[in-house]
Scaffold this motif. Structure first.
Motif, PDB file in Angstrom:
ATOM      1  N   ARG A   1      57.092  62.101 -13.242  1.00 18.19           N
ATOM      2  CA  ARG A   1      57.985  61.967 -12.074  1.00 18.19           C
ATOM      3  C   ARG A   1      59.435  62.171 -12.495  1.00 18.19           C
ATOM      4  O   ARG A   1      60.215  62.771 -11.759  1.00 18.19           O
ATOM      5  CB  ARG A   1      57.780  60.606 -11.411  1.00 18.19           C
TER       6      ARG A   1
ATOM      7  N   ILE B   1      61.477  59.652 -18.459  1.00 13.07           N
ATOM      8  CA  ILE B   1      60.531  58.526 -18.550  1.00 13.07           C
ATOM      9  C   ILE B   1      59.157  59.088 -18.927  1.00 13.07           C
ATOM     10  O   ILE B   1      58.366  59.492 -18.072  1.00 13.07           O
ATOM     11  CB  ILE B   1      60.437  57.738 -17.233  1.00 13.07           C
TER      12      ILE B   1
ATOM     13  N   HIS C   1      66.591  49.982  -8.866  1.00 11.91           N
ATOM     14  CA  HIS C   1      67.812  49.768  -9.667  1.00 11.91           C
ATOM     15  C   HIS C   1      68.557  48.498  -9.276  1.00 11.91           C
ATOM     16  O   HIS C   1      69.552  48.159  -9.872  1.00 11.91           O
ATOM     17  CB  HIS C   1      68.772  50.963  -9.562  1.00 11.91           C
TER      18      HIS C   1
ATOM     19  N   SER D   1      58.603  52.988  -9.284  1.00  9.93           N
ATOM     20  CA  SER D   1      58.778  54.439  -9.153  1.00  9.93           C
ATOM     21  C   SER D   1      58.651  55.087 -10.527  1.00  9.93           C
ATOM     22  O   SER D   1      57.879  56.019 -10.721  1.00  9.93           O
ATOM     23  CB  SER D   1      60.145  54.758  -8.539  1.00  9.93           C
TER      24      SER D   1
ATOM     25  N   GLY E   1      58.060  53.027 -13.285  1.00  6.09           N
ATOM     26  CA  GLY E   1      57.141  52.168 -14.045  1.00  6.09           C
ATOM     27  C   GLY E   1      57.788  51.513 -15.250  1.00  6.09           C
ATOM     28  O   GLY E   1      57.124  51.213 -16.243  1.00  6.09           O
ATOM     29  N   VAL E   2      59.111  51.256 -15.130  1.00  9.28           N
ATOM     30  CA  VAL E   2      59.803  50.628 -16.269  1.00  9.28           C
ATOM     31  C   VAL E   2      60.706  49.462 -15.836  1.00  9.28           C
ATOM     32  O   VAL E   2      60.693  48.388 -16.441  1.00  9.28           O
ATOM     33  CB  VAL E   2      60.617  51.661 -17.084  1.00  9.28           C
ATOM     34  N   GLY E   3      61.481  49.657 -14.766  1.00 12.89           N
ATOM     35  CA  GLY E   3      62.457  48.620 -14.406  1.00 12.89           C
ATOM     36  C   GLY E   3      61.824  47.437 -13.704  1.00 12.89           C
ATOM     37  O   GLY E   3      61.648  46.357 -14.289  1.00 12.89           O
ATOM     38  N   ARG E   4      61.450  47.639 -12.433  1.00 14.78           N
ATOM     39  CA  ARG E   4      60.841  46.558 -11.659  1.00 14.78           C
ATOM     40  C   ARG E   4      59.491  46.158 -12.253  1.00 14.78           C
ATOM     41  O   ARG E   4      59.140  44.985 -12.299  1.00 14.78           O
ATOM     42  CB  ARG E   4      60.719  46.990 -10.200  1.00 14.78           C
TER      43      ARG E   4
END
Ligand SMILES: CNC(=O)[C@H](Cc1ccc(NS(=O)(=O)O)cc1)NC(=O)[C@H](Cc1ccc(O)cc1)NC(=O)OC(C)(C)C
Length: 314
Positions: free
Chosen positions: A72, A76, A212, A244, A246-249
């Motif tokens: 995506r 990432i 974000h 979105s 797959g790292v932050g939230r």
């Protein structure tokens, strides 16, 4: 002249310190206050110490030209050493790495080295692979922490059926059995069918957390994490967690879920949020992607410890 005593100066932390910074639970409130002082100067310092962790790992398979459209975001990509491999589809002898590729990594948890799979929000071109991964991994719970469209931007494909009509995703037929829309999240039950075998899966979509941004309300995350944790079947494979990228939230959810499981065991006297995030960063890039998310995890834990938000397991 008298030799000056040699003072050994550690200009690099011993590895253990670099990857873990345990804090006595009874001292956590003071620890948080110190990190937050002077406009959160030490939070910023500690978060900066996480930046380099994991960046030495390769993502060669994700970088391949044939896999470019399966990612995506350009920045990432899944680390090779923890990536989830789809089971070979073709019979050819030589391994077709492209057919086994999905932008997803195993993430270790409190009870298992593969407790979670963190992955990007499926694309139209990868949603069939996404369901294939779920079937092959015996996943029975999906945690989705994004809306499909946020601020006019597509963040994730609508990869599940819009209604209760059975819908085919590759060889797998998905049917939505129920959908319960709540103010901050929606819970859907699906059945999956492949070659006359039928399985069930529960889908939790948190809809109140902008990309974000930090969530703001710790009680919401606590209620959501506890709701999900309380409904994960014991015999299930990895829990899929995606947003979105797959790292932050996703990283924030996993870190908080891990710490809550840790706190629920009375024998644990220390808490190591830095260490939890450092370990995740060795498994997927940018896990807990912003400093605000890192601070938010601490605030949520502080609120649980100080009883501002009740967690009956704790
Ligand atoms: C800061 N934003 C990003 O890094 C996003 C990827 C991303 C990360 C985390 C999140 N939040 S989430 O993990 O909570 O979903 C969303 C999107 N990347 C992009 O938008 C990248 C650009 C970029 C930004 C920052 C950077 O350091 C390098 C490259 N753009 C990009 O991939 O463009 C496409 C989608 C047209 C292929």
């Amino acid at each position: 002249t008298e030799k000056t005593p040699q003072r050994r100066i550690f200009n690099t932390y011993p590895i253990s310190h670099k990857l873990s910074r345990p804090v006595l639970i009874e001292a956590f409130a003071e620890h948080y206050r110190q990190l937050a002082a002077d406009s959160e100067y030490r939070f910023q310092e500690e978060y900066d110490d996480l930046r380099s962790i994991g960046t030495n790992y390769s993502s060669l398979i994700g970088e391949r030209a044939e896999n470019r459209l399966k990612n995506r975001y350009t920045n990432i990509l899944p680390y090779d050493h923890t990536r989830v491999k789809l089971i070979e589809m073709n019979e050819d002898d030589e391994e077709d790495i492209g057919s086994t590729y999905i932008n997803a990594n195993y993430i270790s948890g409190y009870t298992s080295p593969r407790e979670y799979i963190a992955t990007q929000g499926p694309l139209p071109t990868t949603k069939d692979d996404f369901w294939r991964m779920i079937w092959e991994q015996n996943t029975q719970t999906i945690v989705m922490i994004t809306r499909c469209v946020e601020k006019g931007k597509v963040r994730c494909d609508h990869y599940w059926p819009f209604d209760s009509d059975p819908t085919e995703y590759g060889d797998i037929t998905i049917t939505m059995a129920s959908e319960s829309v709540l103010p901050e999240w929606t819970v859907r039950d699906f059945t999956l069918e492949l070659k006359r075998e039928v399985r069930s899966l529960r889908h939790f979509q948190f809809t109140a957390w902008p990309d974000h941004g930090a969530l703001g309300r710790t009680d919401l995350l606590l209620r959501f994490v506890r709701t999900v944790r309380g409904q994960i079947p014991r015999n299930a494979g990895p829990t899929i967690v995606h947003c979105s990228a797959g790292v932050g939230r996703s990283g924030t959810f996993v870190a908080f879920d891990f710490v809550l499981q840790h706190l629920a065991r009375k024998e644990n006297k220390f808490i190591d949020i830095f260490g939890v995030v450092a370990r995740m960063r060795q498994q997927r890039c940018y896990m807990v992607q912003t400093e605000a998310q890192y601070v938010f995890i601490h605030k949520a834990v502080l609120d649980v410890l100080e009883g501002r938000v009740s967690d009956s397991n704790w």
